[in-house]
Design a protein around this motif. Structure first.
Motif: not given
Length: 290
Positions: A254, A261, A258, A200
């Motif tokens: 988002s 991705r 993230h 994260d």
């Protein structure tokens, strides 16, 4: 074609002339001959709707992908500005640097230039803007982004008149004490922090580094300013791996955590469209010149 309803007469497809070259059809092709004139006459959504109907209801071919044609074909003259259409933002990542070539070292805000291959990649990336008119090039101010913008601009004659602008909010995310190190070296020196960062990145404080959530907000704000500053004009933005991904995931609604991705290879191009009617639409991500 009926301009009001956006429908085709049976057996007819209206397409720009350049798409019709060397292609055989069972039906009749009405080739306009000028992409810019065609775009002034028909709105983009009308074109898409008409093509979809032609393909599915009339069973005839509509040449090319309407979304691709919308994103990539030449805009109206006047250095990439127009009055009645949305704007296109061509977002690039810079070409290869020494840090990229040497084990993909964390570069961050370190100001390194392009390698010989990086210059070559940038010139090749310019091919993806063939025929496109731009009002401006915006880059982060870091050397590798400025050199990429210069190489792209100088490789396409129609882009020479586009002005260069610096927007510091597009500078790469700072990686503090990790800059100059490979992932393996970071993992050896900061094993727990590196594992947390992989899981994260938004909740890890790299010593001397940037907060990615804050940087996402900064680049989204900068993007909004570009929409106002260059309203109704097509522009190119040359930035960096992490900041591009933070922008793209942010435009998709988002969170910063993230961002991995999305992939951004050296000298890739992303195509973003903005209009007041439709907001932001992303047409392409991580496109590379062939």
């Amino acid at each position: 074609m009926d301009k009001t309803t956006g429908t085709f007469a049976a057996g007819v497809v209206a397409v720009p002339a350049y798409l019709a070259k060397g292609v055989e059809f069972d039906g009749v092709i009405v080739a306009d001959g000028s992409a810019s004139a065609y775009r002034r006459e028909f709105e983009r959504q009308l074109f898409y709707t008409a093509c979809t109907r032609a393909m599915h209801e009339l069973r005839i071919a509509c040449v090319g992908n309407p979304n691709r044609w919308i994103a990539e074909q030449p805009r109206t003259p006047m250095h990439g500005c127009k009055e009645d259409l949305g704007m296109m933002i061509y977002l690039f990542r810079h070409g290869q640097t020494v840090y990229n070539a040497d084990g993909e070292r964390f570069c961050g805000t370190s100001d390194v230039g392009l390698t010989a291959l990086g210059w070559q990649q940038a010139r090749r990336a310019a091919q993806m803007l063939s025929g496109v008119r731009l009002h401006a090039f915006v880059h982060s101010g870091l050397r590798r982004a400025a050199e990429t913008a210069k190489a792209i601009q100088e490789s396409q004659p129609q882009l020479v008149g586009a002005r260069l602008h610096v927007e510091p909010a597009f500078r790469e995310v700072g990686f503090g004490s990790w800059e100059g190190l490979t992932r393996a070296e970071v993992n050896k020196r900061y094993p727990d922090m590196y594992a947390q960062w992989l899981a994260d990145p938004a909740h890890v404080s790299i010593p001397g580094g940037d907060d990615v959530t804050q940087r996402q907000q900064e680049v989204l704000s900068a993007f909004s300013r570009l929409l106002v500053r260059f309203a109704d004009c097509d522009i190119a933005v040359v930035a960096h791996n992490t900041i591009n991904r933070l922008l793209l995931v942010g435009l998709l609604g988002s969170e910063a955590r993230h961002y991995r991705r999305i992939v951004q290879e050296n000298a890739c191009m992303n195509i973003i469209e903005y209009s007041e009617a439709s907001g932001v639409r992303i047409h392409a991500v991580n496109r590379l010149a062939i």
